[in-house]
Design an enzyme around this catalytic site. Structure first.
Site, mmCIF file in Angstrom:
data_model
loop_
_atom_site.group_PDB
_atom_site.id
_atom_site.type_symbol
_atom_site.label_atom_id
_atom_site.label_comp_id
_atom_site.label_asym_id
_atom_site.label_seq_id
_atom_site.Cartn_x
_atom_site.Cartn_y
_atom_site.Cartn_z
ATOM 1 N N ASP A 7 0.881 -1.173 0.000
ATOM 2 C CA ASP A 7 0.000 0.000 0.000
ATOM 3 C C ASP A 7 0.920 1.225 0.000
ATOM 4 O O ASP A 7 1.409 1.624 1.056
ATOM 5 C CB ASP A 7 -0.891 -0.015 1.243
ATOM 6 C CG ASP A 7 -1.857 1.154 1.273
ATOM 7 O OD1 ASP A 7 -2.209 1.659 0.188
ATOM 8 O OD2 ASP A 7 -2.251 1.572 2.372
ATOM 9 N N GLU A 68 -1.274 -1.130 -4.798
ATOM 10 C CA GLU A 68 -2.526 -0.375 -4.963
ATOM 11 C C GLU A 68 -2.380 0.629 -6.096
ATOM 12 O O GLU A 68 -1.382 1.341 -6.188
ATOM 13 C CB GLU A 68 -2.896 0.360 -3.663
ATOM 14 C CG GLU A 68 -4.263 1.005 -3.775
ATOM 15 C CD GLU A 68 -4.758 1.573 -2.449
ATOM 16 O OE1 GLU A 68 -4.926 0.789 -1.506
ATOM 17 O OE2 GLU A 68 -4.977 2.783 -2.380
ATOM 18 N N ASP A 141 -2.743 1.106 7.079
ATOM 19 C CA ASP A 141 -1.907 0.841 5.894
ATOM 20 C C ASP A 141 -1.416 -0.608 5.879
ATOM 21 O O ASP A 141 -1.236 -1.207 4.817
ATOM 22 C CB ASP A 141 -0.707 1.791 5.867
ATOM 23 C CG ASP A 141 -1.124 3.221 6.176
ATOM 24 O OD1 ASP A 141 -1.280 3.997 5.241
ATOM 25 O OD2 ASP A 141 -1.317 3.526 7.368
#
Lengths: 193, 193
Positions: A7, A68, A141
């Site tokens: 992420d 992501e 996260d």
């Protein structure tokens, strides 16, 4: 298969490794965040992220990396740093020849919770349940990185192959359009003579 | 001093090397663009840019690297790719321990042409004159990379030092504000008891 989910973020870059295959229980291997200080120049922060990600790849040797997908949104002051961090994540994986897939936040939410509009707490709760953990991974996260890895195992390589086909098709369409415009311009030039 | 200017971009990444010191004529060393194909996956394109930039650093051994600062603008569909490419440029230079400076497009325009609103043609013309070339470097990304390198030589290291001081001051202000908010929240909690 073993998947490293990333992420991307400049202050907190989530990293999570999951083992598993479709239809069988998944296992948490490790999860954490790579932190960098806002007091440091951007280039040093990106180098810290690069070294951190390289260390994770060295230690866990994943079969694939899921990152992501970042979108340009005018409502975020941190978007450029996130985009730069995502570029580092993509390069670190691709230069080792590892398969890399990008998943959008709504694809990840939909995969783990059934709804593309799930909130952070719902995603954290589903990650906890799917990996049979005692508590949701913190910070968010870290949970998001695991959700990315879970999504990748479940969606398999299909998404990456579809995306590759889409890119190639798009490039062909653009080349054809360019050729058409050139031909039209040449015809117009001839008709003016 | 020798400066490598990098105008980050996914399809065309401008690279230009300039030799010189303030108050003396500058010299062009080399200029080009690193190109990647839109038909390739993003991670492969970023790896191509990384390899290309590493090759330029190996060959020309600059004393400093100047990279264009990228801003989030809602009017551009290519902004995320540009941000990712700029992240790669920063990392490639910083992990060698090279000083890295970011200059905004208007700083570069103002430095080479005297106006922060100069257009591409004016920047190209000024780069041609400053480096005593026969014709403006093509494409515009190549000229922009040279303009960045020229700006860096002329502005010297001052900008990098000011920017570092600004980042540290900003981080201190944010830490103080955070402490203030925490203290206020604690006081509010006490008054509710």
């Amino acid at each position: 298969m073993r998947v490293l989910g990333i992420d991307p973020g400049l202050t907190r870059c989530g990293v999570g490794v999951v083992d598993g295959t479709v239809g069988r229980p998944l296992t948490l291997v490790d999860v954490n965040v790579i932190r960098t200080s806002p007091a440091e120049p951007i280039q040093q922060r990106l180098v810290t992220i690069e070294r951190g990600l390289d260390a994770w790849l060295d230690e866990f040797e994943p079969d694939a990396v899921a990152v992501e997908r970042v979108f340009a949104r005018s409502d975020s002051s941190t978007i450029m740093g996130t985009a730069q961090a995502s570029g580092i994540a993509l390069v670190v994986a691709a230069r080792r020849g590892l398969p890399v897939a990008l998943h959008t936040p709504s694809e990840v939410k939909a995969a783990v919770s059934g709804s593309g509009r799930a909130n952070k707490a719902q995603v954290g709760a589903m990650v906890t349940r799917i990996l049979r953990l005692d508590a949701p991974p913190k910070p968010a996260d870290a949970a998001d990185a695991l959700a990315l890895a879970i999504t990748h195992v479940w969606r398999g390589g299909a998404v990456a192959r579809i995306e590759e086909a889409r890119i190639i098709a798009q490039a062909r369409i653009e080349a054809a359009q360019k050729a058409q415009r050139k031909a039209a311009a040449a015809a117009a030039a001839r008709s003016r003579q």
